[in-house]
Write a protein that holds these residues in place. Structure first.
Motif: not given
Length: 164
Positions: A4-9, A68-69, A126-129
């Motif tokens: 799980q990646l927290d893409a907030t940063e 996102v995973e 790519t991360l958030f289609p």
């Protein structure tokens, strides 16, 4: 193996980059020799991109919306992008631009900033289609257009320098 990646940063970096690039362009625009109207137009686009990213951050912060995973490799890559972001020290970039009397160096900085922006927006897509797809597509199109414009201006500048 996935993670799980927290893409907030990553989103925060994107917003900060847009703000930094807009400030850089406005600083450069104050030097009419380099192209005031050209850089001011780019700065306005960057302001709008900043608004898009900050709105998405506000909408999704504290929720699972920015999580996102991804594969471990992709998570490491995103971390690397954030840690090695050339725009993370806005003051350093602005000082470098202020000291530069070489127009090609200014165009080089702009080119590098726009190339990174294209790369980062493609990574977001790519991360958030499924997240704000139209906004991302518009930003990506504009960043690619900015890159093309900067490259064209840089080439024109070099040609003008050779004629002198």
């Amino acid at each position: 193996m996935s993670k799980q990646l927290d893409a907030t940063e990553f989103f925060k970096m994107m917003a900060a980059n847009e703000k930094t690039v807009a400030a850089f362009y406005r600083q450069v625009a104050s030097d009419a020799k380099v192209g005031a109207a050209f850089f001011e137009k780019l700065a306005k686009d960057e302001d709008r991109h900043f608004d898009i990213y900050t709105a998405l951050l506000k909408k999704n912060e504290g929720t699972k919306g920015l999580s996102v995973e991804v594969s471990e490799d992709q998570a490491a890559y995103i971390k690397l992008l954030v840690e090695n972001n050339m725009l993370k020290d806005a003051d350093k970039l602005l000082q470098k631009a202020a000291k530069s009397s070489d127009r090609d160096e200014i165009f080089d900085l702009a080119e590098r900033a726009e190339r990174d922006s294209v790369l980062y927006v493609e990574e977001l897509i790519t991360l958030f289609p499924n997240m704000q797809t139209e906004d991302f597509k518009i930003v990506l199109k504009e960043e690619k257009d900015h890159l093309a414009q900067v490259l064209n201006r840089r080439m024109e500048n070099k040609m003008t320098s050779l004629r002198l």
